[in-house]
Write a protein that holds these residues in place. Structure first.
Motif, PDB file in Angstrom:
ATOM      1  N   ASP A 222       0.964  -0.975  -0.172  1.00 56.73           N
ATOM      2  CA  ASP A 222      -0.032  -0.054   0.143  1.00 56.73           C
ATOM      3  C   ASP A 222       1.020   1.359  -0.008  1.00 56.73           C
ATOM      4  OD1 ASP A 222      -2.828   1.316   0.241  1.00 56.73           O
ATOM      5  OD2 ASP A 222      -1.780   2.087   2.139  1.00 56.73           O
ATOM      6  N   PHE A 223       1.971   1.197   0.766  1.00 59.44           N
ATOM      7  CA  PHE A 223       2.697   2.435   0.924  1.00 59.44           C
ATOM      8  C   PHE A 223       3.569   2.785  -0.660  1.00 59.44           C
ATOM      9  CE2 PHE A 223       6.952   4.385   1.549  1.00 59.44           C
ATOM     10  CZ  PHE A 223       6.757   5.522   2.099  1.00 59.44           C
ATOM     11  N   TRP A 224       3.903   1.583  -1.214  1.00 60.82           N
ATOM     12  CA  TRP A 224       4.577   1.613  -2.643  1.00 60.82           C
ATOM     13  C   TRP A 224       3.749   1.676  -3.671  1.00 60.82           C
ATOM     14  CZ3 TRP A 224       8.408  -2.308  -0.151  1.00 60.82           C
ATOM     15  CH2 TRP A 224       9.410  -1.422   0.503  1.00 60.82           C
ATOM     16  N   SER A 234      14.376   2.673  -3.020  1.00 64.24           N
ATOM     17  CA  SER A 234      15.181   2.170  -4.031  1.00 64.24           C
ATOM     18  C   SER A 234      14.740   2.598  -5.568  1.00 64.24           C
ATOM     19  CB  SER A 234      15.756   0.808  -3.971  1.00 64.24           C
ATOM     20  OG  SER A 234      14.707  -0.097  -4.149  1.00 64.24           O
ATOM     21  N   CYS A 235      13.488   2.106  -6.025  1.00 65.17           N
ATOM     22  CA  CYS A 235      13.126   2.300  -6.987  1.00 65.17           C
ATOM     23  C   CYS A 235      12.856   4.145  -7.468  1.00 65.17           C
ATOM     24  CB  CYS A 235      11.595   1.597  -7.049  1.00 65.17           C
ATOM     25  SG  CYS A 235      10.486   2.136  -5.890  1.00 65.17           S
ATOM     26  N   ASP A 249      22.622  -3.344   1.801  1.00 64.06           N
ATOM     27  CA  ASP A 249      22.062  -3.206   3.455  1.00 64.06           C
ATOM     28  C   ASP A 249      20.998  -1.983   3.646  1.00 64.06           C
ATOM     29  OD1 ASP A 249      21.578  -3.283   6.252  1.00 64.06           O
ATOM     30  OD2 ASP A 249      23.907  -3.768   6.707  1.00 64.06           O
ATOM     31  N   ILE A 250      20.008  -2.202   3.958  1.00 64.65           N
ATOM     32  CA  ILE A 250      18.903  -1.225   4.232  1.00 64.65           C
ATOM     33  C   ILE A 250      19.250  -0.473   5.275  1.00 64.65           C
ATOM     34  CG2 ILE A 250      16.450  -0.970   4.727  1.00 64.65           C
ATOM     35  CD1 ILE A 250      17.102  -1.665   1.892  1.00 64.65           C
ATOM     36  N   ASP A 251      19.671  -0.965   6.445  1.00 63.58           N
ATOM     37  CA  ASP A 251      20.205  -0.408   7.713  1.00 63.58           C
ATOM     38  C   ASP A 251      21.172   0.657   7.448  1.00 63.58           C
ATOM     39  OD1 ASP A 251      18.322  -1.966   9.061  1.00 63.58           O
ATOM     40  OD2 ASP A 251      19.983  -3.294   9.715  1.00 63.58           O
ATOM     41  N   ARG A 252      21.750   0.641   6.379  1.00 62.42           N
ATOM     42  CA  ARG A 252      22.866   1.775   5.992  1.00 62.42           C
ATOM     43  C   ARG A 252      22.347   2.581   4.935  1.00 62.42           C
ATOM     44  NH1 ARG A 252      28.615  -1.850   5.935  1.00 62.42           N
ATOM     45  NH2 ARG A 252      28.352  -2.572   8.078  1.00 62.42           N
ATOM     46  N   PHE A 253      21.140   2.585   4.261  1.00 65.13           N
ATOM     47  CA  PHE A 253      20.652   3.062   3.215  1.00 65.13           C
ATOM     48  C   PHE A 253      19.998   4.426   3.804  1.00 65.13           C
ATOM     49  CE2 PHE A 253      17.042   3.455  -0.102  1.00 65.13           C
ATOM     50  CZ  PHE A 253      17.811   3.794  -1.167  1.00 65.13           C
ATOM     51  N   GLU A 254      20.166   5.574   3.004  1.00 64.05           N
ATOM     52  CA  GLU A 254      19.809   6.743   3.439  1.00 64.05           C
ATOM     53  C   GLU A 254      18.242   6.817   2.927  1.00 64.05           C
ATOM     54  OE1 GLU A 254      22.019  10.116   2.194  1.00 64.05           O
ATOM     55  OE2 GLU A 254      23.905   9.190   3.067  1.00 64.05           O
ATOM     56  N   ALA A 255      17.326   6.537   3.912  1.00 59.66           N
ATOM     57  CA  ALA A 255      15.914   6.422   3.684  1.00 59.66           C
ATOM     58  C   ALA A 255      15.266   7.355   4.758  1.00 59.66           C
ATOM     59  CB  ALA A 255      15.498   4.963   3.189  1.00 59.66           C
ATOM     60  N   ARG A 260      11.817   3.453   5.522  1.00 61.47           N
ATOM     61  CA  ARG A 260      12.373   2.389   6.410  1.00 61.47           C
ATOM     62  C   ARG A 260      11.126   1.247   7.037  1.00 61.47           C
ATOM     63  NH1 ARG A 260      17.755   2.737   7.212  1.00 61.47           N
ATOM     64  NH2 ARG A 260      18.667   4.731   7.006  1.00 61.47           N
ATOM     65  N   GLU A 261      10.088   1.852   7.541  1.00 59.83           N
ATOM     66  CA  GLU A 261       9.079   1.124   7.899  1.00 59.83           C
ATOM     67  C   GLU A 261       8.575   0.106   6.794  1.00 59.83           C
ATOM     68  OE1 GLU A 261       6.484   3.824   9.710  1.00 59.83           O
ATOM     69  OE2 GLU A 261       7.475   4.298  11.315  1.00 59.83           O
ATOM     70  N   ALA A 262       8.302   0.726   5.708  1.00 61.71           N
ATOM     71  CA  ALA A 262       7.889  -0.067   4.804  1.00 61.71           C
ATOM     72  C   ALA A 262       8.607  -1.368   4.360  1.00 61.71           C
ATOM     73  CB  ALA A 262       7.813   0.525   3.210  1.00 61.71           C
ATOM     74  N   TYR A 263      10.002  -1.070   4.555  1.00 58.84           N
ATOM     75  CA  TYR A 263      10.972  -2.358   4.257  1.00 58.84           C
ATOM     76  C   TYR A 263      10.934  -3.190   5.477  1.00 58.84           C
ATOM     77  CZ  TYR A 263      13.412   0.288   0.368  1.00 58.84           C
ATOM     78  OH  TYR A 263      13.752   0.781  -0.720  1.00 58.84           O
ATOM     79  N   ARG A 264      10.668  -2.713   6.501  1.00 58.55           N
ATOM     80  CA  ARG A 264      10.719  -3.595   7.833  1.00 58.55           C
ATOM     81  C   ARG A 264       9.455  -4.454   7.827  1.00 58.55           C
ATOM     82  NH1 ARG A 264      12.485   1.256  10.711  1.00 58.55           N
ATOM     83  NH2 ARG A 264      14.813   1.122  10.932  1.00 58.55           N
ATOM     84  N   TYR A 265       8.307  -3.890   7.523  1.00 55.90           N
ATOM     85  CA  TYR A 265       7.238  -4.720   7.131  1.00 55.90           C
ATOM     86  C   TYR A 265       7.358  -5.898   6.559  1.00 55.90           C
ATOM     87  CZ  TYR A 265       4.465  -0.313   8.879  1.00 55.90           C
ATOM     88  OH  TYR A 265       4.094   0.569   9.503  1.00 55.90           O
ATOM     89  N   SER A 266       8.024  -6.001   5.325  1.00 52.00           N
ATOM     90  CA  SER A 266       8.262  -7.055   4.542  1.00 52.00           C
ATOM     91  C   SER A 266       9.700  -7.806   4.845  1.00 52.00           C
ATOM     92  CB  SER A 266       8.273  -6.858   3.226  1.00 52.00           C
ATOM     93  OG  SER A 266       6.870  -6.146   2.789  1.00 52.00           O
ATOM     94  N   LYS A 267      10.254  -7.511   5.993  1.00 46.38           N
ATOM     95  CA  LYS A 267      11.653  -7.936   6.608  1.00 46.38           C
ATOM     96  C   LYS A 267      12.577  -7.789   5.366  1.00 46.38           C
ATOM     97  CE  LYS A 267       9.015 -11.311   9.356  1.00 46.38           C
ATOM     98  NZ  LYS A 267       9.054 -12.764   9.764  1.00 46.38           N
ATOM     99  N   ILE A 268      12.797  -6.840   4.583  1.00 45.68           N
ATOM    100  CA  ILE A 268      13.715  -6.602   3.533  1.00 45.68           C
ATOM    101  C   ILE A 268      14.777  -6.067   4.108  1.00 45.68           C
ATOM    102  CG2 ILE A 268      13.948  -5.443   1.402  1.00 45.68           C
ATOM    103  CD1 ILE A 268      11.189  -5.415   0.879  1.00 45.68           C
TER     104      ILE A 268
END
Length: 781
Positions: A222-224, A234-235, A249-255, A260-268
């Motif tokens: 829904d967020f994307w 990233s897109c 590594d998403i943890d080092r990504f400037e987002a 970040r929450e959208a990535y964490r929801y899907s364990k990316i």
């Protein structure tokens, strides 16, 4: 494991407890610490050394010989790597390793934390050990390559089978959504990812729309659902950069927090996003894969994925093209139904109409059903008046050959027998192979326009100007009989840009520039030269062009006139010359008046003495100006007019004059305009002196003025020779006071030679003044 064991054995054999094997990398500029003993985790398998000219390792490989450093604090041949210093290495020895075939593999390096003198036995042992390691490493590499090749073959086979399946499915007749989902499933399979998604680009808003996904938490999807190019995903960044974005590594990504929450929801944990580019180079969407673990794919991992990306871009472009086609067809249908012009499509082979807009019925007076029935091409030809059918059939032939054709013709309406003038613009339409399958047409009813043009041309035929009409800037559609008569061009020759050939070649660009700015300037006015056929000479014309606006506020054509201004241009040039001459003459005149006043003041005893002298000289100057004014009327000034005018002013020439004056010379000696003023003042001074003291005062005095023209031998230019001779004059004694002011003599002896390059003499003879003047005359006959 084998190389690590080799390092352990050699370290124990030399008693250093430290050793390592360095492998030359594929780029040939680095050494990787492939195996080692006694080193930390961040060294073995990770540390890379640059192969520079100051590297002992590089030297050992190139020289194919051991290199020994007994104490790094005294080593000045090579640069010591910092990691050796950090590990407190003091001495070390390098021995090159070669695999069968003589190819260098790398270095066997033994390190010591204390100064160490490696002797010949140590070196021979290391040489032997490296010689044994070469074949072992070669076999290990071959085995590894076989295993990698086998794994790759299996993976490639699976990937190719997947691509073959998805390729077949993407060209099938399925709805777009099922295609998008198939792309996502294949992307996850090819990249061995936990999740994947595909998006299409809405070019109107510049946003990506999520079309299908797998492995997403609903909150992430829904967020994307819509992503802009300036977002931190990233897109979004891949869309803005126009190239693939890989986040290991998403943890080092400037987002931002929401991404970040959208990535964490899907364990990316890792993600890559690849722009989908069509053959045109335009980005049409995005294909992304996502992993739960940290991933960093290399370029080779994308081989089959990029093929899928190309297939996906083609699919999206095809879907979008179909959508645009449906929209275009609907728009065309609405446009055709609303248009007052007839629009049609005709089969290029059979010439049968395939489509007609409603305007056909109002113009032709025939229903579309009747017009489309039977052999509708033959039925259409029968509506055209017989005299125009050849024009129409020739136009159809040219369209079939690939031309775009505009032609006028008349039809007779079957409902009332009325004649209508039509203008058709027909054009071929080619298919993907370049073959003309259909051609379209636009038919415009110009009956009223033709009647208006007929009335207008009848009116314009009586106008004395050159009149013309243009359908678009610079492209004439009609020229008046005045134009054809004046230029000698036929009407057909002047149409289009043909009229330009009647202009002077130097004025072509001027005319084109005027037309280029015509629309912006709401018309134009320009001057250029047009050739007159009767004399083949060019005359200046002023041309004005004005746009003709229709009821919709658009320019439907142009009207213009060209007016002969050749005489006006000549008069303007003449006027400029006269003004320039007048300014020059006025300046000279003021200078002469000032000089004349100064000389008169110096020669005058009092103001009463000054007044008559100055007046006489001003009067003489005025007479000269009257003569000079004749130049402005196109006349020339002759010397005999000048001398007669001056003598007449003192009563020495004319009906009241006596016979004491004799003039002798030709009557058509023209003077140069630049010499008239100075010469006239010199004659005035001679005359004034003769009236006051000489031949024109004394009763016994006689005056002879003679002149002739001779041409110089050197350049053939005409010279005027003037002789002034006074006789019978009682001259004063030589010791008597001088008569007159001396201004005349100064003018003759000094001013004439200086200003006019004249040759002069002035003699006070016993019986009167003798003066000669020779100066250039006008060389015009």
């Amino acid at each position: 494991m084998i190389l690590t064991e080799a390092c352990r054995l050699v370290g124990e054999a030399l008693g250093t407890a430290r050793s390592k094997i360095l492998e030359i990398q594929s780029n040939g500029s680095e050494l990787l610490v492939r195996a080692g003993l006694g080193w930390q985790e961040n060294i073995v398998g990770k540390l890379r050394l640059q192969m520079t000219d100051r590297s002992s390792e590089t030297y050992s490989i190139k020289a194919a010989a051991p290199v020994i450093t007994q104490d790094i604090t005294r080593e000045d041949r090579f640069d010591i790597p910092q990691f050796l210093k950090d590990a407190r290495i003091v001495a070390f020895v390098n021995v090159p390793i070669f695999v069968p075939g003589g190819h260098p593999y790398g270095i066997l390096q033994v390190d010591s934390t204390m100064p160490r003198e490696f002797d010949n036995d140590d070196i021979q042992f290391l040489r032997t050990y490296s010689a044994v390691l070469g074949p072992v490493i070669d076999r290990l590499q071959l085995a590894e390559q076989r295993n990698i090749a086998e794994e790759r073959r299996s993976a490639d086979l699976a990937a190719m089978e997947e691509l073959q399946r998805v390729s077949a499915e993407l060209v099938g007749e399925h709805d777009a959504q099922s295609h998008y989902q198939r792309i996502v499933d294949s992307a996850a399979a090819l990249m061995r990812s936990n999740a994947a998604s595909t998006q299409t680009l809405d070019h109107a808003t510049g946003r990506l729309q999520l079309m299908a996904s797998r492995g997403f938490d609903p909150r992430s999807a829904d967020f994307w659902k819509w992503v802009r190019g300036d977002t931190a995903s990233s897109c979004g960044q891949a869309l803005e950069a126009g190239e693939r974005i890989v986040v290991s590594d998403i943890d080092r990504f400037e987002a931002n927090q929401h991404d970040r929450e959208a990535y964490r929801y899907s364990k990316i944990r890792s993600v890559q996003s690849t722009p989908l580019r069509a053959f045109s180079g335009r980005i049409v969407g995005m294909l992304s894969t996502h992993w739960h673990d940290r991933q960093e794919p290399i370029a080779d991992d994308y081989r089959f994925f990029d093929v899928l990306a190309r297939l996906s871009a083609d699919l999206i472009e095809r879907v979008q093209a179909n959508d645009r086609l449906r929209e275009s067809e609907d728009t065309l249908r609405q446009f055709g139904e609303a248009s007052q012009d007839v629009l049609w499509l005709r089969d290029a082979e059979t010439l049968q109409w395939q489509y007609l807009t409603p305007a056909f019925e109002s113009i032709y007076g025939l229903s579309r059903d009747d017009a489309l029935g039977g052999n509708n091409y033959r039925g259409w030809l029968e509506l055209i008046v017989p005299e125009d059918r050849a024009i129409v059939e020739d136009a159809i032939r040219r369209i079939r050959q690939g031309e775009r054709v505009t032609f006028d013709y008349r039809i007779r309406r079957p409902v009332d027998g009325g004649i209508r003038w039509l203008r058709d613009t027909d054009f071929p339409i080619t298919d993907a192979s370049g073959q003309i399958r259909v051609f379209g047409g636009v038919g415009h009813d110009l009956t009223e326009l033709r009647e208006t043009e007929l009335r207008l041309r009848t009116l314009l035929d009586g106008i004395p100007h050159l009149v013309w009409q243009a359908v678009s800037p610079g492209e004439w559609s009609w020229a008046s009989p005045q134009w054809t008569k004046y230029t000698g061009q036929s009407l057909s020759d002047s149409l289009g840009w043909g009229w330009l050939q009647a202009l002077h070649p130097d004025d072509h660009e001027t005319a084109k520039h005027a037309w280029a700015a015509a629309i912006e300037d709401d018309g134009f006015e320009v001057e250029y030269r047009i050739r007159r056929a009767e004399t083949q000479s060019y005359h200046w014309f002023q041309t004005r062009g004005t746009p003709v606006w229709d009821d919709g506020g658009s320019i439907s054509g142009w009207l213009g006139t060209s007016t002969d201004i050749d005489e006006l241009r000549k008069l303007q040039v003449r006027q400029q010359v006269l003004v320039s001459e007048l300014q020059h003459r006025t300046f000279n005149l003021m200078g002469m008046v000032r000089s004349m006043a100064d000389e008169t003041i110096r020669s005058s005893q009092s103001l009463a003495d000054f007044k008559p002298k100055f007046r006489e000289r001003v009067d003489a100057l005025a007479r000269v100006q009257r003569l000079l004014s004749r130049l402005e009327e196109g006349h020339r000034i002759f010397f005999d007019d000048l001398i007669k005018s001056e003598l007449a002013a003192v009563g020495a020439f004319g009906e009241d004059s006596n016979d004491r004056v004799r003039l002798e010379g030709p009557g058509s000696v023209a003077l140069r305009s630049s010499s008239v003023q100075t010469l006239a003042m010199a004659i005035h001074e001679l005359t004034t002196n003769a009236v006051k003291y000489g031949a024109l005062r004394q009763s016994s005095g006689r005056l002879y003025v003679g002149w002739r023209v001779e041409r110089a031998d050197s350049d053939g230019k005409p010279w005027l020779h003037v002789e002034w001779q006074e006789t019978g004059v009682a001259m004063p004694a030589s010791n008597a006071e001088p008569r007159g002011t001396g201004q005349g003599r100064s003018l003759i002896e000094e001013a004439l030679p200086y200003q006019l390059q004249a040759r002069t003499t002035y003699i006070m003879a016993p019986d009167g003044v003798k003066c000669s003047i020779a100066l250039l005359a006008s060389d015009q006959d």
